[in-house]
Write a protein that holds these residues in place. Structure first.
Motif, PDB file in Angstrom:
ATOM      1  N   GLU A  49       0.838  -1.191   0.000  1.00  0.00           N
ATOM      2  CA  GLU A  49       0.000   0.000   0.000  1.00  0.00           C
ATOM      3  C   GLU A  49       0.878   1.248   0.000  1.00  0.00           C
ATOM      4  N   LYS A  50       0.362   2.306  -0.566  1.00  0.00           N
ATOM      5  CA  LYS A  50       1.064   3.576  -0.514  1.00  0.00           C
ATOM      6  C   LYS A  50       0.945   4.154   0.885  1.00  0.00           C
ATOM      7  N   GLY A  51       1.879   5.010   1.231  1.00  0.00           N
ATOM      8  CA  GLY A  51       1.792   5.630   2.538  1.00  0.00           C
ATOM      9  C   GLY A  51       2.866   6.678   2.731  1.00  0.00           C
ATOM     10  N   ARG A  52       2.949   7.168   3.964  1.00  0.00           N
ATOM     11  CA  ARG A  52       3.954   8.156   4.316  1.00  0.00           C
ATOM     12  C   ARG A  52       4.828   7.568   5.420  1.00  0.00           C
TER      13      ARG A  52
ATOM     14  N   GLU B 178       6.315  10.702   1.216  1.00  0.00           N
ATOM     15  CA  GLU B 178       5.335   9.811   0.609  1.00  0.00           C
ATOM     16  C   GLU B 178       6.061   8.780  -0.242  1.00  0.00           C
ATOM     17  N   VAL B 179       5.739   7.511  -0.041  1.00  0.00           N
ATOM     18  CA  VAL B 179       6.421   6.431  -0.764  1.00  0.00           C
ATOM     19  C   VAL B 179       5.395   5.555  -1.476  1.00  0.00           C
ATOM     20  N   ASP B 180       5.860   4.853  -2.510  1.00  0.00           N
ATOM     21  CA  ASP B 180       4.965   3.977  -3.261  1.00  0.00           C
ATOM     22  C   ASP B 180       4.833   2.625  -2.566  1.00  0.00           C
ATOM     23  N   GLU B 181       4.026   1.749  -3.147  1.00  0.00           N
ATOM     24  CA  GLU B 181       3.756   0.445  -2.542  1.00  0.00           C
ATOM     25  C   GLU B 181       5.018  -0.382  -2.328  1.00  0.00           C
ATOM     26  N   GLU B 182       5.904  -0.321  -3.316  1.00  0.00           N
ATOM     27  CA  GLU B 182       7.117  -1.137  -3.244  1.00  0.00           C
ATOM     28  C   GLU B 182       8.011  -0.727  -2.080  1.00  0.00           C
TER      29      GLU B 182
ATOM     30  N   LEU C 221      10.372  -1.209   3.508  1.00  0.00           N
ATOM     31  CA  LEU C 221      10.666  -0.644   4.820  1.00  0.00           C
ATOM     32  C   LEU C 221       9.892  -1.350   5.928  1.00  0.00           C
ATOM     33  N   LYS C 222       8.653  -1.694   5.644  1.00  0.00           N
ATOM     34  CA  LYS C 222       7.773  -2.287   6.659  1.00  0.00           C
ATOM     35  C   LYS C 222       8.178  -3.721   7.008  1.00  0.00           C
TER      36      LYS C 222
ATOM     37  N   GLN D 142       2.617   5.909   8.254  1.00  0.00           N
ATOM     38  CA  GLN D 142       1.295   6.532   8.235  1.00  0.00           C
ATOM     39  C   GLN D 142       0.581   6.127   6.951  1.00  0.00           C
ATOM     40  N   ASN D 143      -0.655   5.661   7.089  1.00  0.00           N
ATOM     41  CA  ASN D 143      -1.430   5.333   5.893  1.00  0.00           C
ATOM     42  C   ASN D 143      -1.713   6.604   5.095  1.00  0.00           C
ATOM     43  N   ALA D 144      -1.737   6.450   3.790  1.00  0.00           N
ATOM     44  CA  ALA D 144      -1.924   7.616   2.922  1.00  0.00           C
ATOM     45  C   ALA D 144      -3.332   8.178   3.022  1.00  0.00           C
ATOM     46  N   GLY D 145      -4.306   7.321   3.332  1.00  0.00           N
ATOM     47  CA  GLY D 145      -5.691   7.777   3.409  1.00  0.00           C
ATOM     48  C   GLY D 145      -6.200   8.200   2.043  1.00  0.00           C
ATOM     49  N   GLY D 146      -7.160   9.080   2.007  1.00  0.00           N
ATOM     50  CA  GLY D 146      -7.754   9.485   0.730  1.00  0.00           C
ATOM     51  C   GLY D 146      -7.182  10.771   0.171  1.00  0.00           C
TER      52      GLY D 146
END
Length: 363
Positions: free
Chosen positions: A266-269, A298-302, A307-308, A319-323
């Protein structure tokens, strides 16, 4: 050319013909990829001089966050990188070196007790195995047993690069990383150049075309290669230059990650917490991404998944990117090491930080 990993041309070249790095005919195997951080230089200074004099490498393969990690060095040679890493991982970490050359393994094993005393380790956190990097199972390396694999100017010497990367993938833990420096060509090497034993032994004619690395990595299951750094190689030998013609070569460092099969992308920060050794205020993760302490990125899914699921997970807040829509402009992602090397030639060169790597090796 060595058509089989067990052919004698490479062991003879590195075990009998080359007595130290001064015997090399090109600078391909001693080209530093970037300035060496002080803490690594300090560790290298504690490595025995005989081990260092038998070192042949094309870059620096020391990723971040090494404490307590299990590290495997493919083509460890005389053990210079292994001993340096032995100090950096600490007593709770462990380092294994694998090499096919009897003479090199003999030199490496000779100084285990010397370095353990030097580093203040109560018991050895290092060992050296005689074996082939295309057949780590035959060398006794178990599945999913290492956090990090490094390799320094060795994969180009293998006639079966795919087997090397396949074995690396097997022995890495989920979330593990292969961080390696090697020589790459700007186009496929023809068979007549591969037949030249000096060019092969000097890490030139066995080089992959850089695009082939991306193909092999995808086929095996690694995440796409992330280019860290790249520098042009100059073959300072007239006879060899004439043979090579217009072929160009770089020393480049890439990082590959083995992501868990069921990882959620997932995308996120992310926010870098800071404090990693030698990267207290920022981490240059690769040529395209640098994380600064406390900065929201902000980072992409990959990259989120890397990192995760890796050893970096404790070094970041997620942090989830949200909408929310991103207003960030997408920048060009550099994947071609020749493009990066070319860009570097146009920039002022940074100080060497005391690095003594050069045509005569590293002290």
């Amino acid at each position: 050319m060595c058509t089989n990993p067990k052919d004698t041309c490479i062991p003879e070249y590195y075990g009998k013909y080359l007595k130290n790095s001064k015997d090399l005919k090109t600078n391909a195997c001693v080209t530093p990829s970037k300035p060496i951080p002080r803490y690594i230089l300090d560790a290298l200074k504690e490595v025995h001089s005989e081990v260092t004099s038998r070192y042949y490498g094309c870059g620096l393969v020391v990723p971040e966050c090494l404490e307590n990690c299990r590290i495997l060095d493919l083509g460890s040679g005389s053990g210079r990188d292994c001993y340096m890493l032995s100090k950096l991982v600490g007593q709770k970490g462990y380092v294994t070196g694998v090499d096919m050359t009897d003479e090199q393994v003999e030199v490496a094993r000779k100084y285990i007790a010397y370095h353990m005393k030097k580093f203040g380790h109560q018991q050895p956190n290092i060992n050296f195995v005689n074996g082939y990097i295309e057949d780590l199972k035959g060398a006794g390396i178990e599945d999913q047993s290492y956090d990090i694999i490094i390799s320094n100017c060795v994969i180009n010497l293998s006639p079966d690069k795919k087997a090397v990367l396949r074995e690396a993938y097997r022995v890495l833990k989920d979330g593990g990383e292969m961080y390696f420096s090697d020589v790459y060509s700007d186009k496929p090497i023809p068979s007549e150049l591969k037949q030249n034993k000096v060019l092969w032994g000097e890490c030139i004619s066995g080089a992959l075309c850089w695009e082939e690395l991306y193909q092999i990595a995808e086929e095996i299951g690694f995440s796409p290669p992330r280019l860290v750094t790249s520098s042009y190689i100059t073959v300072n030998n007239k006879d060899l230059e004439e043979i090579l013609g217009d072929y160009k070569f770089v020393s480049a460092t890439f990082r590959l990650f083995k992501l868990p099969e069921k990882s959620v992308k997932e995308k996120g920060r992310v926010i870098y917490n800071g404090g990693v050794t030698s990267c207290e205020t920022e981490i240059q993760f690769d040529a395209n991404v640098t994380f600064k302490e406390g900065e929201v990125v902000e980072v992409d899914e990959e990259l989120w998944t890397i990192l995760k699921s890796s050893r970096f997970s404790d070094e970041f807040l997620f942090q989830n990117a949200g909408g929310a829509n991103s207003c960030q402009k997408k920048k060009e992602i550099i994947r071609n090491p020749f493009q990066l090397a070319e860009e570097k030639t146009k920039l002022p060169q940074p100080p060497s930080n005391g690095s003594c790597c050069g045509p005569k090796g590293c002290c």
